[in-house]
Design a protein around this motif. Structure first.
Motif, PDB file in Angstrom:
ATOM      1  N   GLN A  87       7.777 -13.755 -17.988  1.00  0.00           N
ATOM      2  CA  GLN A  87       6.819 -12.654 -18.052  1.00  0.00           C
ATOM      3  C   GLN A  87       6.586 -12.218 -19.495  1.00  0.00           C
ATOM      4  O   GLN A  87       5.454 -11.907 -19.887  1.00  0.00           O
ATOM      5  CB  GLN A  87       7.323 -11.479 -17.209  1.00  0.00           C
ATOM      6  N   GLN A  88       7.664 -12.199 -20.289  1.00  0.00           N
ATOM      7  CA  GLN A  88       7.525 -11.824 -21.696  1.00  0.00           C
ATOM      8  C   GLN A  88       6.689 -12.855 -22.443  1.00  0.00           C
ATOM      9  O   GLN A  88       5.860 -12.516 -23.283  1.00  0.00           O
ATOM     10  CB  GLN A  88       8.904 -11.693 -22.348  1.00  0.00           C
ATOM     11  N   GLN A  89       6.904 -14.140 -22.133  1.00  0.00           N
ATOM     12  CA  GLN A  89       6.098 -15.183 -22.754  1.00  0.00           C
ATOM     13  C   GLN A  89       4.622 -15.001 -22.446  1.00  0.00           C
ATOM     14  O   GLN A  89       3.772 -15.108 -23.336  1.00  0.00           O
ATOM     15  CB  GLN A  89       6.557 -16.558 -22.272  1.00  0.00           C
ATOM     16  N   GLN A  90       4.323 -14.744 -21.174  1.00  0.00           N
ATOM     17  CA  GLN A  90       2.930 -14.557 -20.787  1.00  0.00           C
ATOM     18  C   GLN A  90       2.330 -13.342 -21.471  1.00  0.00           C
ATOM     19  O   GLN A  90       1.174 -13.354 -21.908  1.00  0.00           O
ATOM     20  CB  GLN A  90       2.822 -14.414 -19.260  1.00  0.00           C
ATOM     21  N   SER A  91       3.137 -12.282 -21.578  1.00  0.00           N
ATOM     22  CA  SER A  91       2.670 -11.077 -22.257  1.00  0.00           C
ATOM     23  C   SER A  91       2.369 -11.349 -23.720  1.00  0.00           C
ATOM     24  O   SER A  91       1.351 -10.893 -24.265  1.00  0.00           O
ATOM     25  CB  SER A  91       3.723  -9.970 -22.133  1.00  0.00           C
ATOM     26  N   ASP A  92       3.262 -12.118 -24.375  1.00  0.00           N
ATOM     27  CA  ASP A  92       3.052 -12.440 -25.789  1.00  0.00           C
ATOM     28  C   ASP A  92       1.827 -13.335 -25.979  1.00  0.00           C
ATOM     29  O   ASP A  92       1.061 -13.155 -26.933  1.00  0.00           O
ATOM     30  CB  ASP A  92       4.295 -13.121 -26.362  1.00  0.00           C
ATOM     31  N   LEU A  93       1.629 -14.308 -25.081  1.00  0.00           N
ATOM     32  CA  LEU A  93       0.438 -15.165 -25.168  1.00  0.00           C
ATOM     33  C   LEU A  93      -0.833 -14.341 -24.996  1.00  0.00           C
ATOM     34  O   LEU A  93      -1.818 -14.545 -25.720  1.00  0.00           O
ATOM     35  CB  LEU A  93       0.491 -16.262 -24.103  1.00  0.00           C
ATOM     36  N   SER A  94      -0.808 -13.412 -24.063  1.00  0.00           N
ATOM     37  CA  SER A  94      -1.966 -12.559 -23.838  1.00  0.00           C
ATOM     38  C   SER A  94      -2.257 -11.699 -25.065  1.00  0.00           C
ATOM     39  O   SER A  94      -3.411 -11.487 -25.439  1.00  0.00           O
ATOM     40  CB  SER A  94      -1.743 -11.665 -22.611  1.00  0.00           C
ATOM     41  N   ARG A  95      -1.186 -11.232 -25.706  1.00  0.00           N
ATOM     42  CA  ARG A  95      -1.368 -10.403 -26.898  1.00  0.00           C
ATOM     43  C   ARG A  95      -1.957 -11.214 -28.049  1.00  0.00           C
ATOM     44  O   ARG A  95      -2.844 -10.749 -28.767  1.00  0.00           O
ATOM     45  CB  ARG A  95      -0.031  -9.786 -27.313  1.00  0.00           C
TER      46      ARG A  95
ATOM     47  N   GLN B 193      10.723 -19.238 -29.311  1.00  0.00           N
ATOM     48  CA  GLN B 193      11.643 -18.159 -29.635  1.00  0.00           C
ATOM     49  C   GLN B 193      12.057 -18.221 -31.106  1.00  0.00           C
ATOM     50  O   GLN B 193      12.341 -19.289 -31.633  1.00  0.00           O
ATOM     51  CB  GLN B 193      12.874 -18.228 -28.744  1.00  0.00           C
ATOM     52  N   THR B 194      12.096 -17.059 -31.732  1.00  0.00           N
ATOM     53  CA  THR B 194      12.456 -16.974 -33.143  1.00  0.00           C
ATOM     54  C   THR B 194      13.757 -16.227 -33.378  1.00  0.00           C
ATOM     55  O   THR B 194      14.287 -16.258 -34.484  1.00  0.00           O
ATOM     56  CB  THR B 194      11.342 -16.257 -33.934  1.00  0.00           C
ATOM     57  N   GLY B 195      14.241 -15.521 -32.354  1.00  0.00           N
ATOM     58  CA  GLY B 195      15.438 -14.712 -32.535  1.00  0.00           C
ATOM     59  C   GLY B 195      15.164 -13.370 -33.171  1.00  0.00           C
ATOM     60  O   GLY B 195      16.077 -12.578 -33.395  1.00  0.00           O
ATOM     61  N   ASP B 196      13.889 -13.083 -33.466  1.00  0.00           N
ATOM     62  CA  ASP B 196      13.490 -11.821 -34.075  1.00  0.00           C
ATOM     63  C   ASP B 196      12.464 -11.166 -33.158  1.00  0.00           C
ATOM     64  O   ASP B 196      11.350 -11.669 -33.016  1.00  0.00           O
ATOM     65  CB  ASP B 196      12.893 -12.068 -35.456  1.00  0.00           C
TER      66      ASP B 196
ATOM     67  N   SER C 160       5.943 -16.241 -32.233  1.00  0.00           N
ATOM     68  CA  SER C 160       5.537 -17.568 -32.707  1.00  0.00           C
ATOM     69  C   SER C 160       4.954 -18.340 -31.528  1.00  0.00           C
ATOM     70  O   SER C 160       5.603 -18.487 -30.494  1.00  0.00           O
ATOM     71  CB  SER C 160       6.742 -18.312 -33.291  1.00  0.00           C
ATOM     72  N   VAL C 161       3.727 -18.808 -31.682  1.00  0.00           N
ATOM     73  CA  VAL C 161       3.039 -19.516 -30.598  1.00  0.00           C
ATOM     74  C   VAL C 161       2.611 -20.892 -31.091  1.00  0.00           C
ATOM     75  O   VAL C 161       1.933 -21.025 -32.116  1.00  0.00           O
ATOM     76  CB  VAL C 161       1.802 -18.732 -30.114  1.00  0.00           C
ATOM     77  N   GLN C 162       3.024 -21.907 -30.340  1.00  0.00           N
ATOM     78  CA  GLN C 162       2.626 -23.281 -30.647  1.00  0.00           C
ATOM     79  C   GLN C 162       1.484 -23.675 -29.727  1.00  0.00           C
ATOM     80  O   GLN C 162       1.575 -23.529 -28.512  1.00  0.00           O
ATOM     81  CB  GLN C 162       3.804 -24.229 -30.450  1.00  0.00           C
ATOM     82  N   ALA C 163       0.386 -24.156 -30.308  1.00  0.00           N
ATOM     83  CA  ALA C 163      -0.791 -24.543 -29.541  1.00  0.00           C
ATOM     84  C   ALA C 163      -1.060 -26.031 -29.716  1.00  0.00           C
ATOM     85  O   ALA C 163      -1.076 -26.543 -30.831  1.00  0.00           O
ATOM     86  CB  ALA C 163      -2.011 -23.732 -29.989  1.00  0.00           C
ATOM     87  N   ARG C 164      -1.270 -26.704 -28.579  1.00  0.00           N
ATOM     88  CA  ARG C 164      -1.525 -28.135 -28.586  1.00  0.00           C
ATOM     89  C   ARG C 164      -2.299 -28.491 -27.323  1.00  0.00           C
ATOM     90  O   ARG C 164      -1.922 -28.090 -26.231  1.00  0.00           O
ATOM     91  CB  ARG C 164      -0.204 -28.905 -28.630  1.00  0.00           C
TER      92      ARG C 164
ATOM     93  N   LYS D 179       3.532 -11.063 -36.724  1.00  0.00           N
ATOM     94  CA  LYS D 179       4.472  -9.954 -36.755  1.00  0.00           C
ATOM     95  C   LYS D 179       3.866  -8.784 -35.990  1.00  0.00           C
ATOM     96  O   LYS D 179       2.668  -8.523 -36.094  1.00  0.00           O
ATOM     97  CB  LYS D 179       4.767  -9.536 -38.203  1.00  0.00           C
ATOM     98  N   ARG D 180       4.696  -8.126 -35.208  1.00  0.00           N
ATOM     99  CA  ARG D 180       4.210  -6.942 -34.488  1.00  0.00           C
ATOM    100  C   ARG D 180       3.895  -5.845 -35.503  1.00  0.00           C
ATOM    101  O   ARG D 180       4.737  -5.478 -36.325  1.00  0.00           O
ATOM    102  CB  ARG D 180       5.251  -6.481 -33.474  1.00  0.00           C
ATOM    103  N   ASP D 181       2.666  -5.348 -35.427  1.00  0.00           N
ATOM    104  CA  ASP D 181       2.209  -4.350 -36.395  1.00  0.00           C
ATOM    105  C   ASP D 181       1.116  -3.528 -35.716  1.00  0.00           C
ATOM    106  O   ASP D 181       0.032  -4.032 -35.438  1.00  0.00           O
ATOM    107  CB  ASP D 181       1.655  -5.041 -37.644  1.00  0.00           C
ATOM    108  N   PRO D 182       1.391  -2.254 -35.427  1.00  0.00           N
ATOM    109  CA  PRO D 182       0.407  -1.443 -34.703  1.00  0.00           C
ATOM    110  C   PRO D 182      -0.919  -1.277 -35.434  1.00  0.00           C
ATOM    111  O   PRO D 182      -1.923  -0.919 -34.813  1.00  0.00           O
ATOM    112  CB  PRO D 182       1.123  -0.092 -34.520  1.00  0.00           C
ATOM    113  N   SER D 183      -0.949  -1.545 -36.740  1.00  0.00           N
ATOM    114  CA  SER D 183      -2.195  -1.384 -37.491  1.00  0.00           C
ATOM    115  C   SER D 183      -3.121  -2.587 -37.371  1.00  0.00           C
ATOM    116  O   SER D 183      -4.290  -2.517 -37.757  1.00  0.00           O
ATOM    117  CB  SER D 183      -1.885  -1.140 -38.971  1.00  0.00           C
ATOM    118  N   GLY D 184      -2.620  -3.721 -36.820  1.00  0.00           N
ATOM    119  CA  GLY D 184      -3.427  -4.930 -36.706  1.00  0.00           C
ATOM    120  C   GLY D 184      -4.101  -5.042 -35.359  1.00  0.00           C
ATOM    121  O   GLY D 184      -3.763  -4.321 -34.412  1.00  0.00           O
ATOM    122  N   PRO D 185      -5.061  -5.952 -35.217  1.00  0.00           N
ATOM    123  CA  PRO D 185      -5.714  -6.185 -33.928  1.00  0.00           C
ATOM    124  C   PRO D 185      -4.688  -6.513 -32.851  1.00  0.00           C
ATOM    125  O   PRO D 185      -3.789  -7.330 -33.073  1.00  0.00           O
ATOM    126  CB  PRO D 185      -6.634  -7.380 -34.211  1.00  0.00           C
ATOM    127  N   ALA D 186      -4.796  -5.865 -31.693  1.00  0.00           N
ATOM    128  CA  ALA D 186      -3.873  -6.070 -30.570  1.00  0.00           C
ATOM    129  C   ALA D 186      -2.416  -5.812 -30.965  1.00  0.00           C
ATOM    130  O   ALA D 186      -1.493  -6.311 -30.327  1.00  0.00           O
ATOM    131  CB  ALA D 186      -4.018  -7.474 -29.989  1.00  0.00           C
TER     132      ALA D 186
END
Length: 212
Positions: A27-35, A129-132, A137-141, A156-163
């Motif tokens: 679920q976290q992976q899907q959430s991160d991909l959506s973000r 996974q990066t451990g942070d 980190s998303v790999q696309a192929r 990097k998670r940053d509230p000032s950036g898009p999404a």
């Protein structure tokens, strides 16, 4: 053109044993991909400074400009006679030193995942996974067209950036297995960018490219 390589290692954590944990991870992976998809769709224009580093530790710098959909420009530092421009349909690399022009469809490049907001990242991307927890980190192929290469985008998670994300850089592997790493800084979004930014002068003797 020199091919760039990054000294970047992304660790893969062991898969959880318990099903609930595995489900939460999925679920976290899907959430991160959506973000990440929301980030790509949310970038109308972007400028940033970039740094490329090769396998010998040598670097090239320059300015990156993006305008969606599909427009991108890598303007290299003074003294480097290279220019890479995407006009929405194709990527063009111009070498002014040898007066050579190479052109290929954007979809044939790993960069297509970054500058084509119409693509469904969930179908060809996976979270690495990066451990942070502050880094995605998303790999696309494209599994149907592996010859088009792979790109690993680092956010990097940053509230000032898009999404709520900031694009930190990427590592691309092209169809010739050449690695290019790019690290970004001084990102700015929503800035005015003229379409003329993605025009270029053809150095070949027979004339100029349309868009000169």
């Amino acid at each position: 053109m020199k091919r760039m390589i990054a000294p970047l290692i992304l660790g893969l954590a062991a898969a959880p044993v318990l099903m609930p944990a595995a489900t939460a991870f999925a679920q976290q992976q899907q959430s991160d991909l959506s973000r990440v998809s929301a980030y790509i769709r949310g970038v109308t224009t972007m400028t940033a400074n970039f740094t490329q580093t090769d396998r010998n530790g040598q670097t090239l710098t320059g300015k990156l400009t993006i305008k969606q959909p599909g427009k991108i420009r890598f303007q290299y530092q003074k003294g480097v006679p290279l220019l890479i421009v995407g006009d929405g349909k194709a990527l063009t690399m111009i070498d002014y030193e040898v007066r050579q022009v190479q052109r290929w469809p954007i979809g044939n490049s790993p960069l297509g995942a970054l500058i084509d907001p119409s693509k469904d990242l969930s179908k060809f991307g996976k979270v690495i996974q990066t451990g942070d927890p502050s880094v995605i980190s998303v790999q696309a192929r494209d599994p149907r067209r592996p010859e088009f290469g792979t790109i690993t985008m680092i956010f990097k998670r940053d509230p000032s950036g898009p999404a709520g994300l900031q694009l930190y850089g990427w590592v691309a592997l092209d169809s010739q297995n050449n690695r290019t790493s790019v690290r970004l800084s001084n990102q700015a979004y929503g800035v005015p960018v003229a379409d003329s930014t993605f025009r270029w002068t053809d150095p070949r003797p027979k004339g100029r490219a349309a868009g000169g």
